[in-house]
Write a protein that holds these residues in place. Sequence first.
Motif, short mmCIF file in Angstrom:
data_model
loop_
_atom_site.label_atom_id
_atom_site.label_comp_id
_atom_site.label_asym_id
_atom_site.label_seq_id
_atom_site.Cartn_x
_atom_site.Cartn_y
_atom_site.Cartn_z
N MET A 1 0.80 -1.12 0.04
CA MET A 1 0.07 0.16 0.02
C MET A 1 0.75 1.24 0.07
O MET A 1 0.87 2.06 0.93
CB MET A 1 -0.98 0.08 1.17
N ALA A 2 1.64 1.15 -0.95
CA ALA A 2 2.79 2.33 -1.15
C ALA A 2 3.22 2.37 -2.51
O ALA A 2 3.12 1.34 -3.34
CB ALA A 2 4.01 1.97 -0.32
N GLU A 3 3.94 3.34 -2.85
CA GLU A 3 4.11 3.45 -4.47
C GLU A 3 5.29 2.72 -4.79
O GLU A 3 5.60 2.16 -6.02
CB GLU A 3 4.48 4.82 -4.73
N TYR A 4 6.18 2.34 -3.83
CA TYR A 4 7.30 1.50 -3.89
C TYR A 4 7.60 0.55 -2.99
O TYR A 4 7.12 0.74 -1.87
CB TYR A 4 8.72 2.30 -4.20
N VAL A 5 8.00 -0.74 -3.28
CA VAL A 5 8.13 -1.68 -2.18
C VAL A 5 9.55 -2.37 -2.59
O VAL A 5 10.09 -2.51 -3.67
CB VAL A 5 7.21 -2.87 -2.44
N ARG A 6 10.42 -2.74 -1.40
CA ARG A 6 11.34 -3.52 -1.37
C ARG A 6 11.24 -4.87 -1.45
O ARG A 6 10.66 -5.43 -0.33
CB ARG A 6 12.50 -3.01 -0.35
N TYR A 7 11.78 -5.67 -2.21
CA TYR A 7 11.99 -7.11 -2.07
C TYR A 7 13.24 -7.39 -1.74
O TYR A 7 14.13 -7.35 -2.35
CB TYR A 7 11.65 -7.91 -3.56
N PRO A 8 13.42 -8.13 -0.35
CA PRO A 8 14.72 -8.49 0.06
C PRO A 8 15.34 -9.84 -0.83
O PRO A 8 14.27 -10.45 -1.43
CB PRO A 8 14.65 -8.75 1.34
N LYS A 9 16.54 -10.25 -0.32
CA LYS A 9 17.10 -11.24 -1.09
C LYS A 9 16.20 -12.47 -1.07
O LYS A 9 16.20 -13.42 -1.96
CB LYS A 9 18.57 -11.56 -0.41
N THR A 10 15.70 -12.88 0.04
CA THR A 10 14.97 -14.22 0.35
C THR A 10 13.52 -14.28 -0.10
O THR A 10 12.79 -15.20 0.12
CB THR A 10 15.12 -14.52 1.86
N ALA A 11 13.05 -13.18 -0.59
CA ALA A 11 11.69 -13.11 -1.26
C ALA A 11 11.58 -14.12 -2.19
O ALA A 11 12.12 -14.46 -2.98
CB ALA A 11 11.07 -11.64 -1.73
N VAL A 12 10.18 -14.72 -2.19
CA VAL A 12 10.03 -15.79 -3.00
C VAL A 12 9.08 -15.09 -4.39
O VAL A 12 7.89 -14.99 -4.31
CB VAL A 12 9.13 -16.84 -2.47
N ILE A 13 9.95 -14.79 -5.37
CA ILE A 13 9.47 -14.03 -6.51
C ILE A 13 8.75 -14.97 -7.66
O ILE A 13 9.59 -15.90 -8.00
CB ILE A 13 10.53 -13.25 -7.03
N SER A 14 7.76 -14.38 -8.23
CA SER A 14 7.38 -15.11 -9.54
C SER A 14 7.09 -14.06 -10.42
O SER A 14 6.63 -12.99 -10.05
CB SER A 14 6.02 -15.79 -9.28
N ARG A 15 7.19 -14.72 -11.65
CA ARG A 15 7.05 -13.44 -12.96
C ARG A 15 5.59 -13.51 -13.13
O ARG A 15 5.00 -14.37 -13.12
CB ARG A 15 7.84 -14.03 -14.01
N VAL A 16 5.08 -12.21 -13.48
CA VAL A 16 3.86 -11.87 -13.67
C VAL A 16 3.75 -11.88 -15.48
O VAL A 16 4.43 -11.07 -15.93
CB VAL A 16 3.15 -10.82 -13.36
N PRO A 17 2.79 -12.67 -16.22
CA PRO A 17 2.76 -12.37 -17.82
C PRO A 17 2.43 -10.99 -18.09
O PRO A 17 1.65 -10.63 -17.41
CB PRO A 17 1.61 -13.43 -18.10
N GLU A 18 3.04 -10.60 -19.01
CA GLU A 18 3.09 -9.13 -19.47
C GLU A 18 1.48 -8.87 -19.63
O GLU A 18 1.15 -7.62 -19.46
CB GLU A 18 3.95 -8.88 -20.79
N ASP A 19 0.86 -9.76 -20.57
CA ASP A 19 -0.73 -9.67 -21.02
C ASP A 19 -1.67 -9.80 -20.00
O ASP A 19 -3.10 -9.78 -20.28
CB ASP A 19 -0.70 -10.04 -22.31
N MET A 20 -1.03 -10.38 -18.68
CA MET A 20 -2.16 -10.75 -17.70
C MET A 20 -2.92 -9.50 -17.18
O MET A 20 -2.39 -8.65 -16.76
CB MET A 20 -1.50 -11.51 -16.63
N ALA A 21 -4.32 -9.47 -17.50
CA ALA A 21 -5.10 -8.10 -16.98
C ALA A 21 -4.86 -8.02 -15.45
O ALA A 21 -4.63 -8.83 -14.83
CB ALA A 21 -6.37 -8.64 -17.26
N LEU A 22 -4.75 -6.73 -15.12
CA LEU A 22 -4.63 -6.54 -13.53
C LEU A 22 -5.46 -7.05 -12.82
O LEU A 22 -5.13 -7.52 -11.58
CB LEU A 22 -4.65 -4.97 -13.50
N GLU A 23 -6.99 -7.09 -13.18
CA GLU A 23 -8.13 -7.83 -12.33
C GLU A 23 -7.70 -9.34 -12.16
O GLU A 23 -7.94 -10.07 -10.98
CB GLU A 23 -9.34 -7.62 -12.98
N LYS A 24 -6.90 -9.96 -12.79
CA LYS A 24 -6.54 -11.44 -12.76
C LYS A 24 -5.36 -11.33 -12.18
O LYS A 24 -5.00 -12.44 -10.98
CB LYS A 24 -6.36 -11.89 -14.26
N ALA A 25 -4.25 -10.65 -12.39
CA ALA A 25 -2.97 -10.53 -11.64
C ALA A 25 -3.11 -10.43 -10.21
O ALA A 25 -2.32 -10.93 -9.18
CB ALA A 25 -1.81 -9.49 -12.28
#
Length: 357
Positions: A135-159
Amino acid sequence: MALPKTMKALVAYSKDSYKLEREFLVPTCGPDDIIIKTEACGICAGDLKCYHGAAMFWGDESQPEWVKPPFIPGHEFLGRVVETGDNVTEYKYGDRITADQIVPCGKCRFCRNGHYWMCQPHNTFGFQSDNNGGMAEYVRYPKTAVISRVPEDMALEKALLIEPYGCSKHAVDRAQIQCDDVVVISGSGTLGLGMVTYARMKNPRKLIVLDMKDDRLEKAKEFGADIVMNPGKENVVKNTLDLTDGYGCDIYIEATGHPSSVKQGLSMIRKLGRFVEFSVFGEETKVDWSIIGDRKELDVLGSHLSPYCFPFVIDNIENGNLKTDGVVTHMFDLDDWEEAFELASGKKGDLKVAFKF
């Protein structure tokens, strides 16, 4: 591109003090960190219960305070990479990414044996000052965050449903649904609907969904429920027993966070049945434990977060196997956070409410 020094953010200073700040410091990017520009952030029931002062977050005479204020709420968020640390090689500027709520330490017993979602320090996005949320304009992901890629064309309502549907998937997986099971899912809010659409993929003999709101039950039918019932209008325990020759359902998944739903489930589940508890409760729940032991010998299973679920959820939202239509009902500017929190309570029939940046 240099980032601004300050940003707009909703900040929780105490259970009685949430404030919209317009000049909160943008997080600093360390050598192993990633900074994202937030695209959107959903409001979770956990965010609401924390906002309303639930003891499991802020502590009481029987439990310590778990949150670490001041913090920025929000864990259902995604965004695009705008800065990476010198040691980051897998992600680059502009990548669209999201992450599990948990930020595992990578060192404790649970992390070492693969159960990272039960990490002992249990730091998460959106509840501690060292892991501020979306709930902020920028967020930090630290080293151990479990990150996944989001498809470029996935609508925001779905993502926006990746994180909640990940939690839904884990709860349903805990239930170990078989094709001859009668399954009851109690609650058809956002998480319940995620459970319904995923449970439908398991093809149980009967998929029954309960909710106090008829419009949500209609959505549950659209998402794959065979039978829907409103406990406020009919005797759902009797109906379920009648549907199962008096035995009861094989599996009951509790997704309301209301004590009455727990007691209801214990009444309608068969002997040797499987009860999955998912919800975050705002108050203590008391039940007759003799039902669990002496009378029915039940398997009672908890469900926490969304371990190893994001890749499946992303793929199946993208290919349409997991239904999402109409689940995100409103998007707000962060300036209107109080109205957004009010609608996110569901009092006016909303499902998922989110902030768009």
